[in-house]
Design a protein around this motif. Structure first.
Motif, mmCIF file in Angstrom:
data_model
loop_
_atom_site.group_PDB
_atom_site.id
_atom_site.type_symbol
_atom_site.label_atom_id
_atom_site.label_comp_id
_atom_site.label_asym_id
_atom_site.label_seq_id
_atom_site.Cartn_x
_atom_site.Cartn_y
_atom_site.Cartn_z
ATOM 1 N N ASP A 167 -59.174 -27.838 104.009
ATOM 2 C CA ASP A 167 -58.000 -27.357 103.344
ATOM 3 C C ASP A 167 -57.330 -26.684 104.788
ATOM 4 O O ASP A 167 -56.320 -27.172 104.503
ATOM 5 N N PHE A 168 -57.833 -25.865 104.988
ATOM 6 C CA PHE A 168 -57.187 -25.316 106.590
ATOM 7 C C PHE A 168 -56.642 -25.894 107.631
ATOM 8 O O PHE A 168 -55.867 -26.356 107.478
ATOM 9 N N VAL A 169 -57.621 -26.637 108.283
ATOM 10 C CA VAL A 169 -57.488 -28.193 108.894
ATOM 11 C C VAL A 169 -56.508 -28.680 108.264
ATOM 12 O O VAL A 169 -55.724 -28.935 109.453
ATOM 13 N N LEU A 170 -56.802 -29.463 107.384
ATOM 14 C CA LEU A 170 -55.625 -30.478 107.399
ATOM 15 C C LEU A 170 -54.503 -30.190 106.394
ATOM 16 O O LEU A 170 -53.587 -30.816 106.312
ATOM 17 N N GLY A 171 -54.656 -28.704 106.463
ATOM 18 C CA GLY A 171 -53.036 -28.283 105.112
ATOM 19 C C GLY A 171 -52.432 -27.110 106.069
ATOM 20 O O GLY A 171 -51.463 -27.075 106.978
ATOM 21 N N ARG B 125 -51.310 -6.920 110.103
ATOM 22 C CA ARG B 125 -51.753 -8.338 110.930
ATOM 23 C C ARG B 125 -50.263 -8.591 110.883
ATOM 24 O O ARG B 125 -49.434 -9.360 112.195
ATOM 25 N N ALA B 126 -48.882 -7.880 110.715
ATOM 26 C CA ALA B 126 -47.452 -7.978 110.837
ATOM 27 C C ALA B 126 -47.575 -8.323 112.493
ATOM 28 O O ALA B 126 -46.816 -8.679 112.793
ATOM 29 N N GLU B 127 -48.091 -6.935 113.295
ATOM 30 C CA GLU B 127 -47.861 -6.413 114.247
ATOM 31 C C GLU B 127 -48.722 -7.580 115.428
ATOM 32 O O GLU B 127 -47.667 -7.760 116.153
ATOM 33 N N ILE B 128 -49.849 -8.236 115.142
ATOM 34 C CA ILE B 128 -50.231 -9.462 115.667
ATOM 35 C C ILE B 128 -49.573 -10.730 116.233
ATOM 36 O O ILE B 128 -49.249 -10.335 116.424
ATOM 37 N N GLU B 129 -48.832 -11.181 114.507
ATOM 38 C CA GLU B 129 -47.663 -11.579 114.154
ATOM 39 C C GLU B 129 -46.783 -11.176 114.779
ATOM 40 O O GLU B 129 -46.332 -12.946 116.198
ATOM 41 N N SER B 130 -46.250 -11.294 114.978
ATOM 42 C CA SER B 130 -44.974 -10.442 115.854
ATOM 43 C C SER B 130 -45.392 -10.374 117.831
ATOM 44 O O SER B 130 -44.764 -11.005 118.174
ATOM 45 N N PHE B 131 -46.642 -9.614 117.538
ATOM 46 C CA PHE B 131 -46.790 -9.404 119.299
ATOM 47 C C PHE B 131 -46.841 -11.406 119.994
ATOM 48 O O PHE B 131 -46.368 -11.488 120.728
ATOM 49 N N CYS B 132 -47.753 -12.283 118.939
ATOM 50 C CA CYS B 132 -47.860 -13.252 119.452
ATOM 51 C C CYS B 132 -46.589 -14.409 119.409
ATOM 52 O O CYS B 132 -46.699 -15.124 120.583
ATOM 53 N N SER B 133 -46.029 -14.257 117.974
ATOM 54 C CA SER B 133 -44.654 -15.077 118.661
ATOM 55 C C SER B 133 -43.628 -14.769 119.845
ATOM 56 O O SER B 133 -42.835 -15.372 120.002
ATOM 57 N N GLY B 134 -43.402 -13.055 120.269
ATOM 58 C CA GLY B 134 -42.738 -12.967 120.781
ATOM 59 C C GLY B 134 -43.381 -13.509 122.669
ATOM 60 O O GLY B 134 -42.840 -13.074 123.813
ATOM 61 N N ARG B 135 -44.566 -13.794 122.649
ATOM 62 C CA ARG B 135 -45.162 -14.388 123.662
ATOM 63 C C ARG B 135 -45.690 -15.598 123.475
ATOM 64 O O ARG B 135 -45.842 -16.336 124.452
ATOM 65 N N GLY B 136 -44.757 -16.802 122.524
ATOM 66 C CA GLY B 136 -44.574 -18.155 122.438
ATOM 67 C C GLY B 136 -46.610 -18.456 122.210
ATOM 68 O O GLY B 136 -46.464 -19.951 122.207
ATOM 69 N N ILE B 137 -46.765 -17.950 121.149
ATOM 70 C CA ILE B 137 -48.999 -17.408 120.708
ATOM 71 C C ILE B 137 -48.794 -18.495 119.874
ATOM 72 O O ILE B 137 -47.319 -17.785 118.720
ATOM 73 N N ASN B 138 -49.059 -19.356 118.931
ATOM 74 C CA ASN B 138 -48.798 -19.774 117.525
ATOM 75 C C ASN B 138 -49.986 -18.906 116.735
ATOM 76 O O ASN B 138 -51.371 -19.105 117.121
ATOM 77 N N TYR B 139 -49.839 -18.210 115.990
ATOM 78 C CA TYR B 139 -50.480 -17.367 114.993
ATOM 79 C C TYR B 139 -50.349 -18.157 113.962
ATOM 80 O O TYR B 139 -50.065 -18.141 113.195
ATOM 81 N N ILE B 140 -52.038 -18.419 113.520
ATOM 82 C CA ILE B 140 -52.224 -18.551 112.295
ATOM 83 C C ILE B 140 -53.752 -17.878 111.829
ATOM 84 O O ILE B 140 -54.441 -17.586 111.980
ATOM 85 N N PHE B 141 -53.071 -17.409 110.594
ATOM 86 C CA PHE B 141 -53.795 -16.500 109.659
ATOM 87 C C PHE B 141 -54.939 -17.443 108.986
ATOM 88 O O PHE B 141 -54.159 -18.899 108.071
ATOM 89 N N ALA B 142 -56.681 -16.997 108.954
ATOM 90 C CA ALA B 142 -57.588 -17.927 108.316
ATOM 91 C C ALA B 142 -58.676 -16.957 107.194
ATOM 92 O O ALA B 142 -58.745 -15.672 108.196
ATOM 93 N N ASP B 143 -58.130 -17.455 106.066
ATOM 94 C CA ASP B 143 -58.223 -16.183 104.763
ATOM 95 C C ASP B 143 -60.070 -17.434 104.257
ATOM 96 O O ASP B 143 -60.231 -18.431 104.255
ATOM 97 N N THR B 144 -61.123 -16.922 105.274
ATOM 98 C CA THR B 144 -62.679 -18.173 104.345
ATOM 99 C C THR B 144 -62.326 -18.301 103.002
ATOM 100 O O THR B 144 -63.700 -18.833 102.856
ATOM 101 N N ALA B 145 -61.626 -17.878 102.774
ATOM 102 C CA ALA B 145 -62.045 -18.266 101.306
ATOM 103 C C ALA B 145 -61.412 -19.253 101.102
ATOM 104 O O ALA B 145 -61.086 -20.618 100.093
ATOM 105 N N VAL B 146 -60.801 -19.637 102.023
ATOM 106 C CA VAL B 146 -60.192 -21.106 102.179
ATOM 107 C C VAL B 146 -60.905 -22.137 102.247
ATOM 108 O O VAL B 146 -61.343 -21.645 103.390
ATOM 109 N N PRO B 147 -61.245 -23.105 101.588
ATOM 110 C CA PRO B 147 -61.460 -24.469 102.293
ATOM 111 C C PRO B 147 -61.606 -24.986 103.895
ATOM 112 O O PRO B 147 -60.184 -25.171 103.983
ATOM 113 N N VAL B 148 -62.729 -24.597 104.712
ATOM 114 C CA VAL B 148 -62.236 -25.231 106.206
ATOM 115 C C VAL B 148 -61.664 -26.389 105.624
ATOM 116 O O VAL B 148 -60.443 -26.781 106.968
#
Length: 295
Positions: free
Chosen positions: A282-286, A257-280
């Motif tokens: 809450d994820f969208v509004l938060g 996960r850290a590798e993916i986030e670092s890869f995205c950060s270095g290329r201007g990609i907004n990386y957002i992690f989603a755990d499906t246990a979090v209600p949709v």
């Protein structure tokens, strides 16, 4: 008798989505007038510049206050507000159709919410599925009238096939007509995920990756001997799940996960992690708002 799928959202949540808007880092030129700032000059409520009057110009655009001071005619130019094309890439491969809560259902709802918000701003939305043989695409829809075909397409999108994320990304950047914000919802369980994301950056999309994993992947509650089957046809793997194996799994997961986030950060990609246990909701509004995808 075919049972209709349950609605993606209830009316209360849709009203909350109506109050949100997509955040974009730069102005982009669209095709039609909407509610997004454009680099072109047009007619809106925000001042951009002046230019001298020329024969044939619309006299209604003359700034009479400036004429009173300079005794010359100038037109007041305003920032054009135009639509964007919002690109939704939805991973419906077999690995996504798994977990409790199910990753594909979660990604469907996140993508649908993102698309609905864009449609509420009169932007144009298109959806592309990533599974091989099921790479269906919803032709672009616009405005609130586009919400029903958007929701219908996403709800009926089948899951369960294999796919090649890199091949899909390459085909997409070659065929997409207009650049704009791009949302990729995927578990990124593809050995070529780096190449796929790198390919998407070949054109100036504003990319947001929603990395979607289920609780069973994040916090596996297993013990004993198991035979693991690859949902997309890879070789089986036999393991003995004990405390040490689970510790190593957790360590590798965090590193990945850290590798993916670092890869995205270095290329201007907004990386957002989603755990499906979090209600949709809450994820969208938060989460999406905190990470700068929405406001």
């Amino acid at each position: 008798m075919t049972v209709a799928p349950a609605p993606l959202f209830d009316p209360t949540f849709l009203r909350k989505l109506d109050r949100l808007a997509l955040l974009t880092r730069r102005a982009m030129a669209g095709d039609m007038q909407g509610e997004r700032r454009s680099p072109r000059r047009g007619s809106s409520v925000e001042f951009a510049d002046f230019r001298p009057y020329a024969r044939g110009d619309d006299i209604r655009q003359i700034d009479w206050n400036l004429y009173a001071r300079m005794e010359r005619f100038f037109l007041k130019l305003m920032v054009a507000e135009e639509e964007l094309t919002i690109h939704l890439l939805l991973d419906n491969t077999a690995s996504m159709d798994w977990g409790e809560p199910n990753k594909l259902l979660y990604a469907r709802r996140v993508a649908a919410a993102f698309g609905y918000i864009a449609l509420s701003s009169l932007d144009r939305v298109t959806v592309t599925a990533l599974a091989a043989g099921k790479g269906q695409q919803l032709p672009s829809v616009r405005g609130k009238r586009g919400a029903l075909p958007l929701f219908d397409f996403i709800q009926k999108l089948p899951g369960g096939a294999g796919g090649n994320l890199q091949a899909t990304a390459k085909r997409y950047v070659q065929t997409a007509r207009n650049v704009g914000p791009l949302l990729l919802c995927s578990d990124l369980m593809d050995p070529e995920w780096k190449e796929a994301l790198r390919t998407l950056t070949a054109r100036p999309f504003e990319i947001t990756v929603v990395h979607t994993l289920a609780p069973q992947e994040l916090r596996p509650d297993i013990d004993g001997d198991f035979r693991l089957l690859d949902a997309e046809g890879g070789p089986a793997l036999e393991i003995t799940a004990d405390l040490e194996v689970l510790r190593q799994y957790d360590e590798h997961l965090r590193e990945w996960r850290a590798e993916i986030e670092s890869f995205c950060s270095g290329r201007g990609i907004n990386y957002i992690f989603a755990d499906t246990a979090v209600p949709v909701e809450d994820f969208v509004l938060g989460n999406l708002r905190r990470r700068g995808a929405l406001r």
